[in-house]
Motif scaffolding. Structure first.
Motif, PDB file in Angstrom:
ATOM      1  N   LEU A  25       0.849  -1.184   0.000  1.00 40.44           N
ATOM      2  CA  LEU A  25       0.000   0.000   0.000  1.00 40.44           C
ATOM      3  C   LEU A  25       0.888   1.238   0.000  1.00 40.44           C
ATOM      4  O   LEU A  25       1.651   1.469   0.940  1.00 40.44           O
ATOM      5  N   ILE A  26       0.814   2.020  -1.068  1.00 44.95           N
ATOM      6  CA  ILE A  26       1.612   3.232  -1.209  1.00 44.95           C
ATOM      7  C   ILE A  26       0.671   4.424  -1.074  1.00 44.95           C
ATOM      8  O   ILE A  26      -0.200   4.634  -1.919  1.00 44.95           O
ATOM      9  N   VAL A  27       0.830   5.185  -0.009  1.00 46.29           N
ATOM     10  CA  VAL A  27      -0.102   6.262   0.323  1.00 46.29           C
ATOM     11  C   VAL A  27       0.565   7.618   0.119  1.00 46.29           C
ATOM     12  O   VAL A  27       1.532   7.959   0.801  1.00 46.29           O
ATOM     13  N   GLY A  28       0.057   8.389  -0.831  1.00 51.63           N
ATOM     14  CA  GLY A  28       0.557   9.742  -1.045  1.00 51.63           C
ATOM     15  C   GLY A  28      -0.324  10.734  -0.313  1.00 51.63           C
ATOM     16  O   GLY A  28      -1.543  10.736  -0.503  1.00 51.63           O
ATOM     17  N   LEU A  29       0.272  11.559   0.527  1.00 52.80           N
ATOM     18  CA  LEU A  29      -0.513  12.503   1.316  1.00 52.80           C
ATOM     19  C   LEU A  29      -0.748  13.801   0.541  1.00 52.80           C
ATOM     20  O   LEU A  29       0.092  14.260  -0.220  1.00 52.80           O
ATOM     21  N   GLY A  30      -1.924  14.373   0.768  1.00 56.77           N
ATOM     22  CA  GLY A  30      -2.284  15.627   0.110  1.00 56.77           C
ATOM     23  C   GLY A  30      -3.697  16.019   0.466  1.00 56.77           C
ATOM     24  O   GLY A  30      -4.378  15.349   1.244  1.00 56.77           O
ATOM     25  N   ILE A  47       3.523  12.793  -6.648  1.00 57.89           N
ATOM     26  CA  ILE A  47       4.391  11.656  -6.955  1.00 57.89           C
ATOM     27  C   ILE A  47       3.573  10.479  -7.472  1.00 57.89           C
ATOM     28  O   ILE A  47       3.951   9.827  -8.459  1.00 57.89           O
ATOM     29  N   LEU A  48       2.446  10.195  -6.839  1.00 62.43           N
ATOM     30  CA  LEU A  48       1.597   9.093  -7.306  1.00 62.43           C
ATOM     31  C   LEU A  48       0.999   9.398  -8.670  1.00 62.43           C
ATOM     32  O   LEU A  48       0.890   8.508  -9.523  1.00 62.43           O
ATOM     33  N   ASP A  49       0.617  10.636  -8.897  1.00 61.33           N
ATOM     34  CA  ASP A  49       0.088  11.016 -10.216  1.00 61.33           C
ATOM     35  C   ASP A  49       1.165  10.857 -11.292  1.00 61.33           C
ATOM     36  O   ASP A  49       0.869  10.424 -12.418  1.00 61.33           O
ATOM     37  N   TYR A  50       2.393  11.209 -10.957  1.00 62.29           N
ATOM     38  CA  TYR A  50       3.493  11.069 -11.910  1.00 62.29           C
ATOM     39  C   TYR A  50       3.745   9.595 -12.221  1.00 62.29           C
ATOM     40  O   TYR A  50       3.945   9.215 -13.381  1.00 62.29           O
ATOM     41  N   PHE A  51       3.738   8.754 -11.183  1.00 59.56           N
ATOM     42  CA  PHE A  51       3.895   7.305 -11.358  1.00 59.56           C
ATOM     43  C   PHE A  51       2.796   6.792 -12.288  1.00 59.56           C
ATOM     44  O   PHE A  51       3.068   6.056 -13.250  1.00 59.56           O
ATOM     45  N   ALA A  52       1.555   7.177 -12.006  1.00 66.55           N
ATOM     46  CA  ALA A  52       0.420   6.723 -12.816  1.00 66.55           C
ATOM     47  C   ALA A  52       0.556   7.173 -14.264  1.00 66.55           C
ATOM     48  O   ALA A  52       0.277   6.412 -15.201  1.00 66.55           O
ATOM     49  N   LEU A 114       9.600  19.784   5.654  1.00 61.67           N
ATOM     50  CA  LEU A 114      10.216  21.110   5.733  1.00 61.67           C
ATOM     51  C   LEU A 114      11.677  21.049   6.147  1.00 61.67           C
ATOM     52  O   LEU A 114      12.432  21.995   5.926  1.00 61.67           O
ATOM     53  N   ASN A 115      12.093  19.962   6.776  1.00 60.39           N
ATOM     54  CA  ASN A 115      13.441  19.871   7.323  1.00 60.39           C
ATOM     55  C   ASN A 115      14.468  19.357   6.325  1.00 60.39           C
ATOM     56  O   ASN A 115      15.645  19.199   6.677  1.00 60.39           O
ATOM     57  N   LEU A 116      14.040  19.100   5.095  1.00 58.58           N
ATOM     58  CA  LEU A 116      14.953  18.635   4.057  1.00 58.58           C
ATOM     59  C   LEU A 116      15.037  19.673   2.939  1.00 58.58           C
ATOM     60  O   LEU A 116      14.047  20.330   2.625  1.00 58.58           O
ATOM     61  N   PRO A 117      16.197  19.817   2.312  1.00 58.23           N
ATOM     62  CA  PRO A 117      16.324  20.738   1.176  1.00 58.23           C
ATOM     63  C   PRO A 117      15.375  20.329   0.053  1.00 58.23           C
ATOM     64  O   PRO A 117      15.021  19.150  -0.072  1.00 58.23           O
ATOM     65  N   PHE A 118      14.999  21.279  -0.762  1.00 50.61           N
ATOM     66  CA  PHE A 118      14.086  20.995  -1.860  1.00 50.61           C
ATOM     67  C   PHE A 118      14.584  19.824  -2.714  1.00 50.61           C
ATOM     68  O   PHE A 118      15.737  19.782  -3.130  1.00 50.61           O
ATOM     69  N   GLY A 119      13.694  18.872  -2.951  1.00 49.60           N
ATOM     70  CA  GLY A 119      13.983  17.750  -3.829  1.00 49.60           C
ATOM     71  C   GLY A 119      14.697  16.590  -3.181  1.00 49.60           C
ATOM     72  O   GLY A 119      14.828  15.524  -3.802  1.00 49.60           O
ATOM     73  N   SER A 120      15.187  16.756  -1.957  1.00 51.86           N
ATOM     74  CA  SER A 120      15.845  15.651  -1.264  1.00 51.86           C
ATOM     75  C   SER A 120      14.821  14.575  -0.923  1.00 51.86           C
ATOM     76  O   SER A 120      13.682  14.885  -0.559  1.00 51.86           O
ATOM     77  N   ILE A 121      15.226  13.325  -1.020  1.00 58.74           N
ATOM     78  CA  ILE A 121      14.321  12.245  -0.647  1.00 58.74           C
ATOM     79  C   ILE A 121      14.995  11.366   0.402  1.00 58.74           C
ATOM     80  O   ILE A 121      16.186  11.078   0.311  1.00 58.74           O
ATOM     81  N   ARG A 122      14.225  10.979   1.400  1.00 60.50           N
ATOM     82  CA  ARG A 122      14.725  10.125   2.478  1.00 60.50           C
ATOM     83  C   ARG A 122      13.675   9.062   2.786  1.00 60.50           C
ATOM     84  O   ARG A 122      12.491   9.386   2.957  1.00 60.50           O
ATOM     85  N   LEU A 123      14.104   7.835   2.875  1.00 64.84           N
ATOM     86  CA  LEU A 123      13.225   6.746   3.301  1.00 64.84           C
ATOM     87  C   LEU A 123      13.543   6.420   4.745  1.00 64.84           C
ATOM     88  O   LEU A 123      14.716   6.222   5.099  1.00 64.84           O
ATOM     89  N   LYS A 124      12.514   6.404   5.594  1.00 67.86           N
ATOM     90  CA  LYS A 124      12.694   6.081   7.007  1.00 67.86           C
ATOM     91  C   LYS A 124      11.683   5.017   7.426  1.00 67.86           C
ATOM     92  O   LYS A 124      10.602   4.923   6.850  1.00 67.86           O
ATOM     93  N   SER A 186      11.795   9.637  -7.216  1.00 64.20           N
ATOM     94  CA  SER A 186      10.869   9.123  -6.202  1.00 64.20           C
ATOM     95  C   SER A 186      10.164   7.859  -6.690  1.00 64.20           C
ATOM     96  O   SER A 186       9.947   6.920  -5.915  1.00 64.20           O
ATOM     97  N   VAL A 187       9.804   7.830  -7.968  1.00 62.97           N
ATOM     98  CA  VAL A 187       9.186   6.639  -8.549  1.00 62.97           C
ATOM     99  C   VAL A 187      10.160   5.456  -8.482  1.00 62.97           C
ATOM    100  O   VAL A 187       9.772   4.329  -8.141  1.00 62.97           O
ATOM    101  N   GLU A 188      11.431   5.712  -8.792  1.00 62.75           N
ATOM    102  CA  GLU A 188      12.439   4.657  -8.711  1.00 62.75           C
ATOM    103  C   GLU A 188      12.543   4.123  -7.279  1.00 62.75           C
ATOM    104  O   GLU A 188      12.680   2.920  -7.057  1.00 62.75           O
ATOM    105  N   LEU A 189      12.484   5.037  -6.305  1.00 63.58           N
ATOM    106  CA  LEU A 189      12.562   4.618  -4.902  1.00 63.58           C
ATOM    107  C   LEU A 189      11.377   3.730  -4.539  1.00 63.58           C
ATOM    108  O   LEU A 189      11.550   2.704  -3.851  1.00 63.58           O
ATOM    109  N   ILE A 190      10.192   4.099  -4.972  1.00 61.59           N
ATOM    110  CA  ILE A 190       8.995   3.304  -4.654  1.00 61.59           C
ATOM    111  C   ILE A 190       9.122   1.891  -5.229  1.00 61.59           C
ATOM    112  O   ILE A 190       8.833   0.898  -4.543  1.00 61.59           O
ATOM    113  N   LYS A 191       9.563   1.795  -6.468  1.00 61.78           N
ATOM    114  CA  LYS A 191       9.733   0.469  -7.082  1.00 61.78           C
ATOM    115  C   LYS A 191      10.774  -0.342  -6.320  1.00 61.78           C
ATOM    116  O   LYS A 191      10.599  -1.540  -6.085  1.00 61.78           O
TER     117      LYS A 191
END
Length: 208
Positions: A25-30, A47-52, A114-124, A186-191
């Motif tokens: 289950l991949i949940v995009g918040l908005g 991100i989910l719209d882009y993947f789709a 907000l705590n990450l620079p624009f475009g940075s991605i982190r998986l936790k 981000s799509v690559e990360l999800i896959k």
């Protein structure tokens, strides 16, 4: 162990458990609505719209959100854009997680940070809500802070007292120009999360 479970619940239980482990289950918040569509807070939806779009998928409005599915290498991705508005994101997540019998380790939440620079991605794999209302509700509904989240940096380039306006503001022209490449990453990360697992994905993508 499986023999014990089969005796206890019947032979089909093994199949059901195995199948559930292949569903994610991949949940995009908005927030729903046209006025929120291109805001920083809606990066999960974006991100989910882009993947789709890349995979020619179509979202359908169902209970508590918009849903579409995608299959890759024996795995099923169930994409959810909650229709509950940000503050009740957990309600939609919990409903679909329960309905599809998806184990918590197979859930991934995509959120702005907000705590990450624009475009940075982190998986936790865990963490506090950091004052984010969507994460706060998810934590409340799941009763745990230990769930996977993809944090997408939107930076903190706002003046004092302007945080809400900034988060609900639209991307600048410069950010929009750079966004497509970061959406692709981000799509690559999800896959990778689905196919390679959370630890490998963190090592591959965090800090990139």
């Amino acid at each position: 162990m499986w023999q014990f479970l089969n005796k206890l619940f019947g032979k089909n239980n093994h199949i059901e458990v195995q199948d559930s482990m292949k569903n994610f289950l991949i949940v995009g918040l908005g927030n729903i609505g046209e006025k929120y569509e291109n805001t920083r807070h809606n990066i999960g939806f974006k991100i989910l719209d882009y993947f789709a779009q890349q995979e020619d998928l179509t979202f359908e409005t169902q209970k508590l959100g918009a849903i579409c599915t995608y299959k890759l290498k024996g795995r099923t991705f169930i994409f959810l854009k909650p229709g509950t508005y940000m503050n009740l994101s957990g309600k939609a997540l919990l409903y679909w997680q329960t309905k599809e019998k998806i184990p918590l380790e197979n859930v991934l939440v995509i959120t702005d940070d907000l705590n990450l620079p624009f475009g940075s991605i982190r998986l936790k794999t865990k963490g506090s809500d950091g004052g984010h209302n969507g994460l706060k509700d998810i934590q409340d509904k799941l009763n745990t802070t230990k769930y996977n989240r993809l944090r997408f940096g939107i930076s903190d380039a706002f003046s004092k007292g302007r945080q809400i306006d900034y988060v609900l503001g639209e991307w600048t022209a410069e950010e929009s120009d750079k966004l497509k490449e970061r959406l692709g990453k981000s799509v690559e990360l999800i896959k990778s999360f689905v196919l390679a697992g959370v630890n490998t994905t963190m090592n591959t993508f965090n800090g990139k």
